[in-house]
Enzyme design. Structure first.
Site, PDB file in Angstrom:
ATOM      1  N   CYS A  88     -39.934  49.944  13.539  1.00 44.75           N
ATOM      2  CA  CYS A  88     -40.523  51.502  13.990  1.00 44.75           C
ATOM      3  C   CYS A  88     -40.183  51.993  12.958  1.00 44.75           C
ATOM      4  CB  CYS A  88     -38.517  51.298  15.062  1.00 44.75           C
ATOM      5  SG  CYS A  88     -37.636  52.890  15.078  1.00 44.75           S
ATOM      6  N   GLU A 116      -8.840  60.636  11.765  1.00 42.21           N
ATOM      7  CA  GLU A 116     -10.025  59.688  12.192  1.00 42.21           C
ATOM      8  C   GLU A 116      -8.986  58.534  12.879  1.00 42.21           C
ATOM      9  OE1 GLU A 116     -13.032  59.342  12.115  1.00 42.21           O
ATOM     10  OE2 GLU A 116     -12.211  57.086  13.438  1.00 42.21           O
ATOM     11  N   CYS A 141     -22.670  67.437  15.132  1.00 34.71           N
ATOM     12  CA  CYS A 141     -24.237  66.964  15.388  1.00 34.71           C
ATOM     13  C   CYS A 141     -24.449  67.645  16.705  1.00 34.71           C
ATOM     14  CB  CYS A 141     -24.389  65.464  15.679  1.00 34.71           C
ATOM     15  SG  CYS A 141     -22.791  64.438  16.044  1.00 34.71           S
ATOM     16  N   CYS A 184     -40.635  54.262  24.093  1.00 36.01           N
ATOM     17  CA  CYS A 184     -39.263  53.143  23.526  1.00 36.01           C
ATOM     18  C   CYS A 184     -38.547  55.036  23.800  1.00 36.01           C
ATOM     19  CB  CYS A 184     -39.569  53.270  22.704  1.00 36.01           C
ATOM     20  SG  CYS A 184     -38.306  53.348  21.313  1.00 36.01           S
TER      21      CYS A 184
HETATM   22  N1  SAH Z   1     -16.784  62.568   8.705  1.00 41.77           N
HETATM   23  C1  SAH Z   1     -17.340  61.303   8.991  1.00 41.77           C
HETATM   24  C2  SAH Z   1     -17.602  61.487  10.266  1.00 41.77           C
HETATM   25  C3  SAH Z   1     -17.705  61.587  11.184  1.00 41.77           C
HETATM   26  S1  SAH Z   1     -18.448  60.771  12.697  1.00 41.77           S
HETATM   27  C4  SAH Z   1     -18.670  61.301   8.267  1.00 41.77           C
HETATM   28  O1  SAH Z   1     -19.618  61.951   8.040  1.00 41.77           O
HETATM   29  O2  SAH Z   1     -18.809  59.567   7.964  1.00 41.77           O
HETATM   30  C5  SAH Z   1     -17.637  61.439  13.795  1.00 41.77           C
HETATM   31  C6  SAH Z   1     -16.273  60.934  13.710  1.00 41.77           C
HETATM   32  O3  SAH Z   1     -15.149  60.699  14.487  1.00 41.77           O
HETATM   33  C7  SAH Z   1     -16.604  59.209  13.435  1.00 41.77           C
HETATM   34  O4  SAH Z   1     -16.070  58.370  12.662  1.00 41.77           O
HETATM   35  C8  SAH Z   1     -15.189  59.116  15.224  1.00 41.77           C
HETATM   36  O5  SAH Z   1     -14.682  57.676  15.144  1.00 41.77           O
HETATM   37  C9  SAH Z   1     -14.138  60.012  14.570  1.00 41.77           C
HETATM   38  N2  SAH Z   1     -13.673  60.458  16.083  1.00 41.77           N
HETATM   39  C10 SAH Z   1     -14.358  60.110  17.245  1.00 41.77           C
HETATM   40  N3  SAH Z   1     -13.271  61.482  18.321  1.00 41.77           N
HETATM   41  C11 SAH Z   1     -12.096  61.180  17.382  1.00 41.77           C
HETATM   42  C12 SAH Z   1     -11.266  62.140  17.677  1.00 41.77           C
HETATM   43  N4  SAH Z   1     -10.230  62.405  19.267  1.00 41.77           N
HETATM   44  N5  SAH Z   1      -9.808  61.548  17.507  1.00 41.77           N
HETATM   45  C13 SAH Z   1     -10.086  61.723  15.582  1.00 41.77           C
HETATM   46  N6  SAH Z   1     -11.794  61.018  15.021  1.00 41.77           N
HETATM   47  C14 SAH Z   1     -12.283  60.708  16.169  1.00 41.77           C
END
Ligand code: SAH
Length: 431
Positions: A158, A314, A389, A79
């Site tokens: 899992c 977002e 991340c 996996c």
């Molecule tokens: N801070 C939040 C989300 C983090 S993940 C938490 O911790 O829950 C990253 C986020 O960025 C996701 O929700 C994704 O949809 C958004 N995202 C991805 N590309 C983007 C862009 N170009 N502009 C704005 N948001 C974006």
């Protein structure tokens, strides 16, 4: 010595790569070895030779690493879900934090970078979300893609996920056998760690027959199921059972989460990460905060309680709807949200006079972009809290912020994804 493909060599594994493979050297050539743990010696079968490195897989262990353990999961190595379940967890944690440190040094140019703290957590059953692939071509199977292919490994239980997921998988497979419907591609399960609510969502190629039977099989298999949803290829959805969202709580705030919205997968670690990010933000009640890549407003709303005003940005419209709703249900009225890409809206907001004291950014793995970073630098906030991340893109972006006059004042690693090579970082940058 020129390495030959499809040939075996002796190797000592002296390091760990950022994707969790063992690293060794043969005749001056770096070799990335799948299945190997730092400290192993054995034989490697070379599967690919490039100009500057080669890849292979471990075929024999002559002396195992002191960090090596027998993986608990029978699917490990087949996996593609876990990369590091063959190493002791404390070693895994140190190795991946070290890979992030190396990225910050090498890519970011922060030559003496180190973490103030490396936060580890529970290494099994930590995921509140799972996406199981389904193939109905022959005998229906449900599981995860195998490493480097789209073949599905039928994973029963899992060890990273909730054991009750198996009940839902069995119910879906039963529906497929009963109905003969072959259009279910994927099963998504998300659980509210604090609320116990569960969403099961199916990606389908077209509307299945007897949907009430499908919903009934799933909701009666696992009593915690509070939503059953169909997602169609055109982006549309249909709620077959319950509500079109589930709820969870983080740091005392309640969040509604719809199927297409991002929500961190590891509840315990998320609370620790957000607490640290807020500590870095050092809010006293008078600050204006800009939270970029805010998702459903998780960090924004936690920050809003301690700040004067928060603006969240977002790209996913459903997530922004959730964020606004989440502000409302938590009686938070000092947060506004924009549904637009960061690269488009952040420069506009700054140009229009938005002047944040603190910028928080938490982009996806590919990191931020030059337009957003340039706008942040132009706004010149006192503090920038970067949650990431992807250590390589964090390093790349932090280098741009550093060239704009900021330096790293604090940094911690958080193991959001034990048993995989991934690691989350939070850094504080100040002028
Ligand atoms: N801070 C939040 C989300 C983090 S993940 C938490 O911790 O829950 C990253 C986020 O960025 C996701 O929700 C994704 O949809 C958004 N995202 C991805 N590309 C983007 C862009 N170009 N502009 C704005 N948001 C974006």
């Amino acid at each position: 010595m020129a390495l030959e493909k499809n040939t075996e060599y002796d190797i000592s594994i002296t390091g760990t790569s950022s994707d969790g493979r063992g690293v060794g050297h043969i005749g001056g050539m770096t070799v990335f070895v799948s299945g190997a743990v730092e400290g192993d010696t054995g034989r490697v079968l070379i599967t690919m030779v490039k100009k500057r490195f080669a890849e292979g897989s471990l075929t024999e262990i002559t002396a195992p690493s002191p960090h090596r353990i027998a993986p608990e999961c029978p699917h490990f190595g087949i996996c593609g879900g876990c990369q590091t379940a063959n190493a002791e967890y404390p070693f895994e944690l140190e190795a991946k934090a070290n890979a992030a440190v190396q990225a910050m040094r090498r890519i970011g140019g922060f030559t003496d970078f180190k973490f103030d703290k490396i936060n580890g957590g529970r290494s099994s059953r930590y995921r509140n979300k799972a996406v199981y692939k389904i193939d109905c071509a022959k005998e229906p199977v449900c599981g995860f893609y195998s490493e480097k292919s789209h073949d599905i490994v039928p994973v029963g239980d899992c060890l990273l996920c909730d054991p009750r997921d198996s009940l839902i998988k069995t119910a879906v497979l039963k529906y497929i056998s009963e109905s003969g419907f072959g259009g279910i591609k994927q099963l998504f399960i998300r659980r509210g760690a604090k609320t116990g609510q569960t969403m099961a969502a199916l990606d389908v190629s077209k509307r299945p027959p007897r949907t009430e039977r499908l919903a009934q099989l799933i909701s009666s298999a696992d009593k915690s199921v509070s939503s059953v949803i169909l997602n169609f290829p055109d982006g549309g959805s249909e709620t077959l059972f319950g509500r079109d969202f589930i709820e969870d709580e983080l740091l005392g705030i309640r969040f509604r989460i719809s199927c297409r919205s991002f929500f961190q997968v590891n509840h315990e670690m998320t609370e620790r990460l957000y607490s640290q990010a807020l500590e870095y933000a050092s809010l006293t009640g008078s600050e204006r905060v800009l939270d970029i890549y805010c998702g459903i407003g998780t960090i924004s709303l936690c920050a809003a309680k301690a700040a004067k005003h928060v603006t969240g940005v977002e790209i996913v419209p459903e997530a922004v709807e959730n964020a606004r709703e989440n502000a409302r249900i938590n009686n938070i009225d000092n947060a506004v949200f924009y549904a637009e890409s960061a690269e488009s809206i952040v420069p506009k907001l700054i140009k229009a006079g938005e002047c944040p004291d603190v910028v928080i950014l938490d982009p996806p793995r590919k990191g931020s972009d030059t337009a957003t970073l340039a706008a942040i630098l132009y706004a010149a906030p006192k503090r920038i809290v970067y949650v990431s991340c992807g250590p390589a893109t964090l390093a790349r972006d932090a280098k741009i912020l550093a060239a704009g006059g900021y330096s790293i004042s604090a940094a911690q690693a958080f193991d959001m994804f034990p048993r995989t090579a991934h690691v989350e970082c939070a850094i504080l940058m100040t002028k």
